[in-house]
Design an enzyme around this catalytic site. Structure first.
Site, PDB file in Angstrom:
ATOM      1  CG  ASP A 302     -79.999   0.604  -9.477  1.00 38.68           C
ATOM      2  OD1 ASP A 302     -79.038   0.408  -8.704  1.00 38.68           O
ATOM      3  OD2 ASP A 302     -81.150   0.831  -9.052  1.00 38.68           O
TER       4      ASP A 302
HETATM    5  C1  BGC Z   1     -80.261   0.497  -5.692  1.00 33.64           C
HETATM    6  C2  BGC Z   1     -79.627   1.845  -5.878  1.00 33.64           C
HETATM    7  C3  BGC Z   1     -78.345   1.900  -5.115  1.00 33.64           C
HETATM    8  C4  BGC Z   1     -77.435   0.802  -5.627  1.00 33.64           C
HETATM    9  C5  BGC Z   1     -76.079   0.787  -4.975  1.00 33.64           C
HETATM   10  C6  BGC Z   1     -79.308  -0.631  -5.990  1.00 33.64           C
HETATM   11  O1  BGC Z   1     -79.800  -1.857  -5.599  1.00 33.64           O
HETATM   12  O2  BGC Z   1     -81.414   0.412  -6.501  1.00 33.64           O
HETATM   13  O3  BGC Z   1     -80.503   2.847  -5.465  1.00 33.64           O
HETATM   14  O4  BGC Z   1     -77.750   3.147  -5.219  1.00 33.64           O
HETATM   15  O5  BGC Z   1     -78.059  -0.441  -5.373  1.00 33.64           O
HETATM   16  O6  BGC Z   1     -76.120   0.366  -3.674  1.00 33.64           O
END
Ligand code: BGC
Length: 765
Positions: A302
């Site tokens: 993530d």
């Molecule tokens: C989120 C993810 C997301 C990623 C990219 C993160 O902050 O937890 O779910 O896909 O950002 O935007």
């Protein structure tokens, strides 16, 4: 792009090899790499890997955010010049937050034409509930229980996103959550692993289609692995500690279901799980995902979650974090900048096996081949298609269809709804009623503000009544992406009098209240589940002059609605329904669509009950009070049950269940049948739900578990016999050794319209 099938594998290796060697000189060779079978892809990956330097392999494991949208905190080292330099060296495997054909083409061109091997980028984006044309937020869609409509919604999202240059979505989020305080419940399918698994499959199939190499399908990503939805006290990014039974039986099933559906990528999670951050968790990523479940796609971290292992207190520094993550099976680094900077050194020092780098690069390249990016790296970059496809009428139709199906009727006393179409004076009140942005919900980076149909516009299409609108009060005094700037209105009541005046003379008052779009979603935890700001005051002020109120709720999570249930005649749960929101709500209010949604999460009576969920365990001193004593599992101030249970939702018609029969066919199969009759005056659709209770087991089982459902449409007076077959999969569970077992014993089978149904039959296996 026409694909040319080569029959001789060895030839294919050769072509893969030579195409990459000559990638700058002869792009058409790259495009001729078009074999589709699994073995051929493996051979191509092998051939390519053989040519790659360690740094180039690590480059595939590096993902950067684009240059415009941020969906997480900006890392210090995130300067654009560095990103371009790395792109040109072939040290970037993927970009996220890059969108629009022009932008994607520009960056893809660098990867394909300026790097040594010309390996195309995979372009990721959070296509969560649509790209530009938005469907309801995922929690709302889940309330439809309509797997076909949910699949369609993902198909539309994929087609629009693919037309904008994107080939990978960070969806579906399949995190189970029992905690309405957690803002990300809006992004999942609610509290139940069975329903969430079915929905996860529908979403993956919708995004990926049956052929990933088509230019209108995109790779899906099951996230966040794992147990992110169990963040303590509902506070975002918080610690997670869950036991084996919950992990195996509640958290894992929807993830496993995505693998059955062929999902190509996984994302790990921000949270630690039982003391080890998910990103550095070998048990999750290697033992379970890659070994036990045989997942052969890749895992992306993530946003910055590799680096966050330092703050977690698990890694000494960034370099150590990269070591832990790579060894644990995190294949791609999203925005930590650590793989690209540290991994080569770690391999040379013997701290990360090169075999792990090869494995990660192999997985990433495999998905790129499957997407057909080596056949044509620009297959998602067609300006004409982008113009024609995005915002198509058919997409709006699909969005309207699922928006109607997502609405849940919570209360309807004296058949106040549906509204009469003629001769009524209707007061429409609430800032959210005229809002054209909020109902787009959270996760809507590519959608333009002011593009949702408002409830006011939707209701104006019905011209037989006299409709008067008054705002009453703002919910927020300025809505932005970031919740701390949401600036909820807790003081300004200056427009109350005008709304009260309008309400006084109305036959019916429709009040649209709730949360603004960015009040749920990532980093939007709340401790208060009431109506934000002065909205409750406004509601009660209106109630004093006119009790005939239909409350239409716009929200991204379950709310506490005791006062509302007690006082108001009609309550409609309309979530955040996306681009067609106002049309969907108006059609339901006027009865052109008979509501059929059922809650995918329990609605608590008090925040203090949270986490609250229907599939709880009985305890040794269960709900039935022991007379003249306090020593049983309860609260002193509120009953244990939720206000609205999981699976609950009314219709304008009524349904009657009868003749439930359950028959044991073998020690692992049970047949169930029930009769459903439409006993009301409207044609309607019911979600027939089947729950089981396994009375005693080596590992205790929940008081009820959803194990089947079917959507049944009936005309007034019509009846239908519905049958279910329960097999091993539905009757069994995971023991604490992680084995799936079916144990003999007594079971109750319940069938009905929600998780509280009392119609039951008993069987013994
Ligand atoms: C989120 C993810 C997301 C990623 C990219 C993160 O902050 O937890 O779910 O896909 O950002 O935007």
């Amino acid at each position: 792009m026409k694909t040319i099938k080569l029959l001789v594998p060895i030839m294919c290796c050769f072509i893969a090899l030579s195409s990459c060697q000559n990638s700058k000189a002869n792009k058409s060779k790259t495009k001729s790499l078009s074999l589709t079978s699994v073995e051929h892809i493996e051979q191509k990956v092998d051939a390519l890997l053989k040519q790659m330097t360690l740094e180039e392999k690590i480059g595939q494991m590096n993902q950067y955010s684009g240059f415009w949208d941020l969906t997480g905190p900006a890392p210090n080292s995130g300067n654009a010049a560095k990103k371009y330099e790395h792109l040109r060296k072939g040290y970037v495997g993927s970009m996220l937050n890059l969108r629009g054909v022009k932008n994607v083409r520009k960056i893809q061109k660098i990867a394909v034409e300026e790097t040594r091997l010309g390996i195309p980028l995979i372009i990721g984006f959070d296509v969560i509930h649509g790209y530009e044309t938005l469907s309801p937020i995922p929690l709302a869609e889940s309330a439809s229980w309509d797997l076909e409509a949910i699949k369609k919604s993902a198909e539309v999202a994929a087609e629009e996103a693919a037309a904008a240059g994107i080939n990978w979505t960070f969806a579906p989020m399949v995190d189970i959550s029992r905690d309405a305080r957690w803002g990300r419940v809006m992004e999942g399918a609610g509290e139940d692993p069975y329903l969430a698994s079915k929905i996860a499959i529908a979403r993956v199939k919708g995004f990926q289609g049956s052929d990933l190499s088509q230019n209108n399908t995109i790779a899906a990503c099951a996230k966040h692995f794992a147990a992110y939805g169990f963040a303590e006290s509902g506070r975002e990014y918080n610690t997670v500690d869950v036991g084996t039974s919950t992990l195996n039986n509640i958290v894992f099933p929807p993830f496993q279901a995505t693998i059955e559906a062929g999902v190509r990528t996984f994302m790990n999670a921000f949270n630690e799980l039982n003391g080890i951050p998910a990103t550095g968790n070998t048990y999750l990523q290697r033992t379970i995902l890659k070994d036990k479940w045989q997942f052969d796609g890749f895992v992306v971290s993530d946003w910055g979650s590799i680096e966050e292992m330092v703050a977690h207190g698990h890694a000494k520094d960034g370099k150590h974090a990269a070591q832990i993550a790579a060894n644990a099976g995190s294949d791609m680094d999203m925005e930590s900048y650590l793989y690209v900077n540290e991994l080569a050194g770690l391999v040379k020092e013997g701290k990360v096996k090169e075999a792990y780098i090869d494995d990660a690069a192999r997985r990433i390249l495999r998905v790129k081949f499957e997407l057909g990016l080596f056949d044509d790296p620009y297959k998602y970059c067609d300006e004409q298609r982008e113009k024609e496809v995005i915002g198509q009428h058919a997409f709006h139709e699909a969005s309207l269809d699922i928006a109607k199906k997502s609405i849940v009727l919570l209360k309807n006393e004296n058949q106040l709804l549906p509204l009469k179409k003629q001769g009524q004076k209707i007061a429409l009140i609430g800032a959210l009623a005229s809002d054209k942005t909020s109902s787009l919900g959270s996760w809507r980076i590519a959608a333009k503000d002011n593009t949702a149909v408002s409830v006011l516009e939707g209701m104006q299409a019905y011209t037989g009544n006299q409709l008067t609108y008054a705002k009453g009060a703002d919910v927020s005094l300025g809505q932005t992406k970031f919740v701390d700037e949401l600036n909820i209105n807790t003081t300004d009541r200056s427009e109350f009098p005008q709304a009260i005046a309008v309400a006084k003379t109305a036959d019916v008052v429709v009040m649209v209240l709730g949360e603004v779009g960015y009040q749920s979603g990532e980093a939007r935890s709340r401790t208060d589940l009431g109506l934000p700001g002065v909205q409750q005051d406004l509601l009660e002020a209106i109630y004093k002059v006119n009790k005939n109120i239909v409350l239409v709720l716009n929200n991204g999570r379950p709310l506490v609605l005791n006062w509302h249930q007690e006082h108001l005649p009609a309550i409609v749960e309309a979530w955040q329904l996306g681009t067609q929101s106002g049309n969907a709500i108006a059609q339901v209010l006027y009865g052109d669509y008979n509501p059929s949604g059922k809650l995918p999460m329990s609605f608590p009576r008090a925040v203090g009950q949270v986490p609250i969920y229907y599939n709880y365990k009985n305890t040794g001193r269960p709900l039935i009070p022991i007379p003249n004593t306090v020593f049983w599992s309860h609260y002193q101030d509120v009953e244990n049950t939720p206000l609205y249970p999981f699976g609950y939702g009314l219709s304008y018609t009524t349904f009657e269940y009868s003749a439930l029969q359950a028959k044991v066919v073998s020690d692992k199969e049970v047949n169930v049948s029930v009769t459903l009759k439409n006993t009301g005056k409207f044609a309607g659709k019911e979600v027939v739900q089947l729950y089981i209770k396994d009375h005693y087991a080596s590992v205790t089982r929940p008081v009820r578990e959803l194990k089947g459902f079917e959507l049944v449409s009936l005309k007034p007076n019509e009846s239908k016999n519905i049958t279910f077959t329960l097999s091993e999969k539905e009757l069994g569970f995971y023991n604490n050794e992680g084995e799936f077992i079916v144990e003999p014993g007594d079971f109750s089978i319940f069938v009905g319209g929600d998780s509280n149904t009392t119609l039951q039959s008993k069987i013994t296996l």
